[in-house]
Design an enzyme around this catalytic site. Structure first.
Site, PDB file in Angstrom:
ATOM      1  N   ILE A 124      49.908 -48.123-131.111  1.00  0.00           N
ATOM      2  CA  ILE A 124      48.821 -47.402-131.796  1.00  0.00           C
ATOM      3  C   ILE A 124      47.516 -47.699-131.074  1.00  0.00           C
ATOM      4  CG2 ILE A 124      47.606 -47.070-133.999  1.00  0.00           C
ATOM      5  CD1 ILE A 124      50.101 -48.514-135.306  1.00  0.00           C
ATOM      6  N   ILE A 138      41.745 -46.237-139.704  1.00  0.00           N
ATOM      7  CA  ILE A 138      43.040 -45.557-139.815  1.00  0.00           C
ATOM      8  C   ILE A 138      44.104 -46.241-138.955  1.00  0.00           C
ATOM      9  CG2 ILE A 138      44.208 -43.380-139.229  1.00  0.00           C
ATOM     10  CD1 ILE A 138      41.606 -41.920-140.162  1.00  0.00           C
ATOM     11  N   GLY A 154      43.497 -47.841-130.712  1.00  0.00           N
ATOM     12  CA  GLY A 154      42.391 -47.983-131.666  1.00  0.00           C
ATOM     13  C   GLY A 154      42.865 -48.514-133.001  1.00  0.00           C
ATOM     14  N   TYR A 157      32.205 -32.927-131.676  1.00  0.00           N
ATOM     15  CA  TYR A 157      33.369 -33.539-132.331  1.00  0.00           C
ATOM     16  C   TYR A 157      34.414 -32.466-132.650  1.00  0.00           C
ATOM     17  CZ  TYR A 157      36.034 -36.588-135.438  1.00  0.00           C
ATOM     18  OH  TYR A 157      37.038 -37.331-136.006  1.00  0.00           O
TER      19      TYR A 157
HETATM   20  N1  LIG Z   1      37.599 -41.548-140.871  1.00  0.00           N
HETATM   21  C1  LIG Z   1      37.615 -40.252-140.952  1.00  0.00           C
HETATM   22  O1  LIG Z   1      37.099 -39.672-141.938  1.00  0.00           O
HETATM   23  C2  LIG Z   1      38.265 -39.425-139.861  1.00  0.00           C
HETATM   24  C3  LIG Z   1      38.330 -38.048-140.055  1.00  0.00           C
HETATM   25  C4  LIG Z   1      38.924 -37.272-139.073  1.00  0.00           C
HETATM   26  C5  LIG Z   1      39.453 -37.852-137.933  1.00  0.00           C
HETATM   27  N2  LIG Z   1      39.363 -39.200-137.753  1.00  0.00           N
HETATM   28  C6  LIG Z   1      39.931 -39.755-136.521  1.00  0.00           C
HETATM   29  O2  LIG Z   1      40.750 -40.858-136.824  1.00  0.00           O
HETATM   30  C7  LIG Z   1      40.775 -41.763-135.709  1.00  0.00           C
HETATM   31  C8  LIG Z   1      40.490 -43.180-136.210  1.00  0.00           C
HETATM   32  O3  LIG Z   1      39.143 -43.230-136.674  1.00  0.00           O
HETATM   33  P1  LIG Z   1      38.656 -44.179-137.857  1.00  0.00           P
HETATM   34  O4  LIG Z   1      38.070 -43.309-138.899  1.00  0.00           O
HETATM   35  O5  LIG Z   1      39.712 -45.152-138.209  1.00  0.00           O
HETATM   36  O6  LIG Z   1      37.419 -44.886-137.125  1.00  0.00           O
HETATM   37  P2  LIG Z   1      37.128 -46.418-136.761  1.00  0.00           P
HETATM   38  O7  LIG Z   1      37.332 -47.288-137.946  1.00  0.00           O
HETATM   39  O8  LIG Z   1      35.771 -46.392-136.123  1.00  0.00           O
HETATM   40  O9  LIG Z   1      38.245 -46.754-135.680  1.00  0.00           O
HETATM   41  C9  LIG Z   1      38.195 -46.230-134.379  1.00  0.00           C
HETATM   42  C10 LIG Z   1      39.151 -47.003-133.486  1.00  0.00           C
HETATM   43  O10 LIG Z   1      39.090 -46.417-132.175  1.00  0.00           O
HETATM   44  C11 LIG Z   1      38.905 -47.465-131.220  1.00  0.00           C
HETATM   45  N3  LIG Z   1      38.153 -46.953-130.067  1.00  0.00           N
HETATM   46  C12 LIG Z   1      36.918 -46.404-130.041  1.00  0.00           C
HETATM   47  N4  LIG Z   1      36.582 -46.066-128.776  1.00  0.00           N
HETATM   48  C13 LIG Z   1      37.638 -46.399-127.998  1.00  0.00           C
HETATM   49  C14 LIG Z   1      37.914 -46.296-126.611  1.00  0.00           C
HETATM   50  N5  LIG Z   1      37.021 -45.786-125.730  1.00  0.00           N
HETATM   51  N6  LIG Z   1      39.110 -46.737-126.148  1.00  0.00           N
HETATM   52  C15 LIG Z   1      40.013 -47.264-126.999  1.00  0.00           C
HETATM   53  N7  LIG Z   1      39.815 -47.414-128.320  1.00  0.00           N
HETATM   54  C16 LIG Z   1      38.638 -46.974-128.812  1.00  0.00           C
HETATM   55  C17 LIG Z   1      38.184 -48.580-131.959  1.00  0.00           C
HETATM   56  O11 LIG Z   1      38.575 -49.825-131.402  1.00  0.00           O
HETATM   57  P3  LIG Z   1      37.593 -50.868-130.670  1.00  0.00           P
HETATM   58  O12 LIG Z   1      36.187 -50.556-131.085  1.00  0.00           O
HETATM   59  O13 LIG Z   1      38.094 -52.180-131.176  1.00  0.00           O
HETATM   60  O14 LIG Z   1      37.859 -50.636-129.240  1.00  0.00           O
HETATM   61  C18 LIG Z   1      38.772 -48.456-133.365  1.00  0.00           C
HETATM   62  O15 LIG Z   1      39.942 -49.236-133.492  1.00  0.00           O
HETATM   63  C19 LIG Z   1      39.754 -41.228-134.709  1.00  0.00           C
HETATM   64  O16 LIG Z   1      40.403 -40.494-133.705  1.00  0.00           O
HETATM   65  C20 LIG Z   1      38.880 -40.319-135.562  1.00  0.00           C
HETATM   66  O17 LIG Z   1      38.251 -39.306-134.806  1.00  0.00           O
HETATM   67  C21 LIG Z   1      38.773 -39.994-138.691  1.00  0.00           C
END
Ligand SMILES: NC(=O)c1ccc[n+]([C@@H]2O[C@H](COP(=O)([O-])OP(=O)(O)OC[C@H]3O[C@@H](n4cnc5c(N)ncnc54)[C@H](OP(=O)(O)O)[C@@H]3O)[C@@H](O)[C@H]2O)c1
Length: 266
Positions: free
Chosen positions: A7, A14, A9, A142
């Site tokens: 997995i 998530i 990130g 985005y």
């Molecule tokens: N939360 C929502 O409402 C939502 C809605 C739609 C889609 N999403 C999608 O769901 C996914 C997870 O997001 P989240 O909401 O769980 O956000 P989050 O809590 O900010 O988690 C993002 C994860 O991505 C990693 N990451 C960021 N930049 C990276 C890079 N350049 N290389 C490798 N890892 C990287 C971060 O790890 P490190 O910082 O430790 O590297 C972190 O583990 C994303 O793709 C996001 O676009 C989220």
């Protein structure tokens, strides 16, 4: 033999929720972070990975294979948000978003496909977004990066069918994670011509902060892993977010646009 799952990130939000859920179900889970040494509470191993670096991707994948001998499932979850009036977003930030949300997952897929072809099986789950189903105001970049990943998945699915490899999209709605805190945003400025941006950013932040528990995403991923032929698209999240996709299909374009503008107080 338990399935081996990677997995991207998985240090928060998530990705972390998916990793914990699958770990407790008995799968062999590897997560990633750009800075694994700073994460102290992971219940599964975290490897170093920055999806913007091809070398980092190949090193990470090689490490998992050297330890576990195979990778059955990749969850392409790493991603970042970006928000602001398009005119005011520095091009370097637009590029960074596409590098992370689109080119990164593509590079991960390119790196894992030879292994999955040699195994004669594999599953790739791309985490996209409901925001990728429509152009959202002040989230042009985005919406575009996530929408593009949806299309890449649709296309690649057909290319890899002969190799017994499945690919699917999972589009989250709003989930309470670190995404709002860690995304790039154009700072609010009285000098900006886009005076309604402040109201939109407020609405978006409220939605994400009041979002669902990411465990719902983990449950969906678990179901997909246990489905022989996964669907092309899955949508997970609040009813209204999912319904917005249905409305886009059935409403005339201008009516839909008006509805979005009202929702975002524009
Ligand atoms: N939360 C929502 O409402 C939502 C809605 C739609 C889609 N999403 C999608 O769901 C996914 C997870 O997001 P989240 O909401 O769980 O956000 P989050 O809590 O900010 O988690 C993002 C994860 O991505 C990693 N990451 C960021 N930049 C990276 C890079 N350049 N290389 C490798 N890892 C990287 C971060 O790890 P490190 O910082 O430790 O590297 C972190 O583990 C994303 O793709 C996001 O676009 C989220």
């Amino acid at each position: 033999m338990s399935k081996v799952i990677l997995i991207t990130g998985a240090s928060s939000g998530i990705g972390k929720a998916i990793g914990e859920f699958l770990h407790h179900k008995g799968y062999t889970v590897y997560g990633t972070s750009r800075n694994p040494e700073k994460v102290f509470n992971s219940v599964f191993p975290l490897l170093a990975l920055d999806v913007r670096s091809t070398e980092s991707i190949t090193t990470c994948i090689a490490k998992v294979i050297s330890i576990s001998g195979r990778i059955d499932v990749v969850v392409n979850n790493a991603g970042v948000g970006i928000i602001g009036p398009l005119e005011e977003i520095p091009t370097s930030e637009i590029r960074n978003n596409f590098e992370t949300n689109l080119f990164g997952p593509i590079e991960v897929m390119k790196a894992i496909l030879p292994q999955m072809r040699s195994q004669k099986s594999g599953l790739i789950i791309n985490i996209t977004s409901i925001a990728g189903y429509m152009g959202l105001p002040y989230r042009a970049v985005y919406s575009a990066s996530k929408g593009a990943l949806e299309y890449v998945t649709e296309a690649l699915r057909m290319e890899v069918k002969p190799f017994n490899i499945e690919i699917t999209n999972v589009a989250p709605g709003e989930f309470a994670t670190n995404i709002a805190a860690s995304r790039y945003h154009v700072p609010l400025s009285p000098a900006s011509a886009y005076s309604n941006y402040a109201k939109t950013i407020e609405t978006i932040n409220e939605q994400v902060d009041g979002g669902d528990d990411p465990k719902a995403m983990a449950e969906t991923i678990y179901k997909i892993i246990n489905t022989e032929k996964p669907n092309v698209h899955y949508k997970v999240g609040p009813f209204l977010s999912k319904f917005s996709i249905v409305l886009k299909r059935i409403l005339p374009d201008k009516r839909y646009e008006k509805m979005l503008m009202k929702h975002y107080k524009l």
